[in-house]
Enzyme design. Structure first.
Site, mmCIF file in Angstrom:
data_model
loop_
_atom_site.group_PDB
_atom_site.id
_atom_site.type_symbol
_atom_site.label_atom_id
_atom_site.label_comp_id
_atom_site.label_asym_id
_atom_site.label_seq_id
_atom_site.Cartn_x
_atom_site.Cartn_y
_atom_site.Cartn_z
ATOM 1 N N CYS A 65 0.822 -1.199 0.000
ATOM 2 C CA CYS A 65 0.000 0.000 0.000
ATOM 3 C C CYS A 65 0.865 1.261 0.000
ATOM 4 O O CYS A 65 1.821 1.356 0.766
ATOM 5 C CB CYS A 65 -0.924 0.010 1.218
ATOM 6 S SG CYS A 65 -2.048 1.433 1.246
ATOM 7 N N CYS A 69 -0.726 5.271 6.552
ATOM 8 C CA CYS A 69 -1.518 5.087 7.778
ATOM 9 C C CYS A 69 -0.653 4.357 8.805
ATOM 10 O O CYS A 69 -0.302 3.184 8.621
ATOM 11 C CB CYS A 69 -2.781 4.286 7.478
ATOM 12 S SG CYS A 69 -3.829 5.004 6.203
ATOM 13 N N CYS A 72 -1.142 0.669 10.301
ATOM 14 C CA CYS A 72 -1.410 -0.435 9.382
ATOM 15 C C CYS A 72 -0.171 -1.254 9.054
ATOM 16 O O CYS A 72 0.866 -0.710 8.669
ATOM 17 C CB CYS A 72 -2.019 0.112 8.089
ATOM 18 S SG CYS A 72 -2.468 -1.185 6.931
ATOM 19 N N CYS A 109 -16.862 -9.894 3.377
ATOM 20 C CA CYS A 109 -16.272 -8.569 3.269
ATOM 21 C C CYS A 109 -15.033 -8.639 2.390
ATOM 22 O O CYS A 109 -14.052 -9.301 2.745
ATOM 23 C CB CYS A 109 -15.914 -8.034 4.646
ATOM 24 S SG CYS A 109 -17.314 -7.998 5.785
ATOM 25 N N CYS A 142 -19.899 -6.956 1.229
ATOM 26 C CA CYS A 142 -19.442 -5.612 1.567
ATOM 27 C C CYS A 142 -18.092 -5.390 0.905
ATOM 28 O O CYS A 142 -17.218 -6.258 0.963
ATOM 29 C CB CYS A 142 -19.308 -5.466 3.083
ATOM 30 S SG CYS A 142 -18.645 -3.877 3.626
ATOM 31 N N CYS A 202 -20.830 1.389 6.401
ATOM 32 C CA CYS A 202 -20.177 0.832 7.584
ATOM 33 C C CYS A 202 -18.957 1.685 7.889
ATOM 34 O O CYS A 202 -18.129 1.928 7.004
ATOM 35 C CB CYS A 202 -19.765 -0.609 7.310
ATOM 36 S SG CYS A 202 -18.592 -1.264 8.497
ATOM 37 N N ARG A 272 -19.929 -4.047 15.747
ATOM 38 C CA ARG A 272 -19.158 -5.249 15.436
ATOM 39 C C ARG A 272 -17.863 -5.293 16.225
ATOM 40 O O ARG A 272 -17.091 -4.329 16.239
ATOM 41 C CB ARG A 272 -18.848 -5.289 13.945
ATOM 42 C CG ARG A 272 -17.878 -6.412 13.569
ATOM 43 C CD ARG A 272 -17.987 -6.767 12.120
ATOM 44 N NE ARG A 272 -19.381 -7.022 11.819
ATOM 45 C CZ ARG A 272 -19.929 -6.750 10.628
ATOM 46 N NH1 ARG A 272 -19.200 -6.208 9.689
ATOM 47 N NH2 ARG A 272 -21.183 -7.014 10.410
#
Length: 398
Positions: A65, A69, A72, A109, A142, A202, A272
């Site tokens: 990526c 962030c 992560c 997901c 999702c 979400c 969740r």
């Protein structure tokens, strides 16, 4: 406690608590913890009974990526020894999804690392969604692909996606401390694009990054205002090779208080229990089922969870039941007011990243000394990198 009676009454009426009341929940003592859980449990049962919705993650593209962030393990510069692979083909993703559905998952997901999808990526994911829907009629899908560009949410919806996940993760005031390559406003915009396209939104948070109680309340109140159908609560997993590999700010008791606060602020949405539950709640996971009405089954994006069968046994032993495919998750008043997808609600892990690392310059305001001392006794043996399932030749932990 007068506080808890007030919060229960407000939760049953879907009335927003005050900020001071939310902060007071986080400040309760361990001696009061069971009372807090019992009170929030009344609100949970009012809107969701004793049902637990199961969800299953399929990591379509792992690692690599370009975003920074800091929490992560898939971020630019991460040295975490995670699986790294490019896009799974539709048949590979469908095979991975089948393992979760076989274990009782009502929702699949689909997650991919990266800043956001290109139009070609949306085409690729659309084919995957169609393949899963063809094989598993009625399963909810999702998508969690990062920041969306104009029109992409509509295309995902047309392909059969039921929901889109994009977490706020932390408060607006601290967001710049964990990410510099995009903004908090970018995340809000993506959630709103999903809602405008008729996808069930979400959006949730990551706790344990050194944030203060005020930060936690800020992000949960922001989520309440954004009004997603589902709020996943992740607990940071400090992984080797990430900036906060040795930092532990959470205890099982604090995790329960955070979950209770989220339930009081968001009484009628799907809350969740997501990444990090095994590491931080440990033997108190069953108690958390009194606060949440949804969990992920098996493994996460880049770390291992407990086995799917262990999850199912935990739910049964705690006196709860797995929510069936024919049951509508959200209360009737939310289904009636939802745009487009009605009974399709839920959420995923952080978009394009996993809640498994921490900010390089995380704030430590509001972290009590007792919690800081927890680092000494932290169960680091529970942190395991995922080595099976999607992207490997080994069977998944479902």
């Amino acid at each position: 406690m007068d506080l808890l009676n007030t919060l229960v009454d407000k939760g049953l009426r879907r009335e927003l608590p005050t900020r001071d009341e939310a902060l007071a929940v986080l400040a309760t003592s361990d001696d009061e913890l069971l009372d807090v859980v019992a009170a929030a449990g009344k609100v949970r049962r009012q809107w969701f009974g004793r049902r637990v919705k199961l969800n299953y993650l399929v990591n379509l593209k792992s690692g690599l990526c370009p975003e920074d962030c800091s929490y992560c393990s898939q971020r630019l510069g991460s040295k975490a020894e995670i699986l790294k692979y490019t896009w799974l083909k539709p048949d590979q993703a469908t095979k991975a999804a089948a393992a979760g559905v076989a274990g009782g998952a009502k929702r699949v997901c689909l997650v991919a690392s990266g800043r956001g999808p290109t139009d070609r990526d949306v085409d690729r994911v659309s084919r995957t969604i169609e393949a899963i829907k063809e094989q598993h009629e009625g399963v909810e899908v999702c998508a969690c692909l990062g920041l969306l560009s104009e029109g992409q949410a509509d295309r995902l919806r047309s392909a059969g996606a039921d929901a889109y996940n994009h977490n706020l993760n932390t408060s607006e005031g601290t967001y710049g401390d964990i990410t510099t390559t995009h903004t908090y406003a970018d995340r809000v915009d993506t959630v709103q694009q999903a809602q405008a396209a008729g996808l069930s939104a979400c959006s949730g948070l990551i706790a344990g990054m050194g944030e203060s109680d005020a930060d936690l309340v800020d992000v949960v109140f922001s989520l309440r205002a954004l009004d997603p159908d589902s709020v996943p609560v992740n607990f940071l997993i400090p992984m080797e090779g990430t900036p906060l590999a040795k930092k532990w700010h959470l205890t099982p008791q604090r995790c329960l208080r955070i979950l209770a606060m989220v339930r009081f602020v968001c009484p009628d949405v799907e809350v969740r229990l997501a990444g990090g539950r095994e590491v931080h709640l440990r033997s108190m996971q069953p108690l958390a089922l009194n606060l949440v009405n949804s969990i992920f089954l098996g493994d996460y994006l880049t770390s291992e969870g407990q086995s799917g069968q262990t999850d199912l046994d935990m739910i049964a032993d705690a006196g709860f039941e797995v929510e069936g495919a024919g049951t509508t998750t959200l209360p009737e008043h939310r289904v009636q007011s939802a745009g487009g997808c009605g009974s399709h609600e839920g959420g995923c892990a952080p978009c394009g990243d996993s809640a498994e690392s921490g900010p390089a310059a995380a704030k430590t305001v509001g972290v009590p000394a007792a919690q800081a001392a927890e680092a000494v006794a932290a169960r680091t043996d529970l942190v395991a990198v995922r080595r099976r399932g999607a992207g490997t030749d080994l069977a998944p932990n479902a």
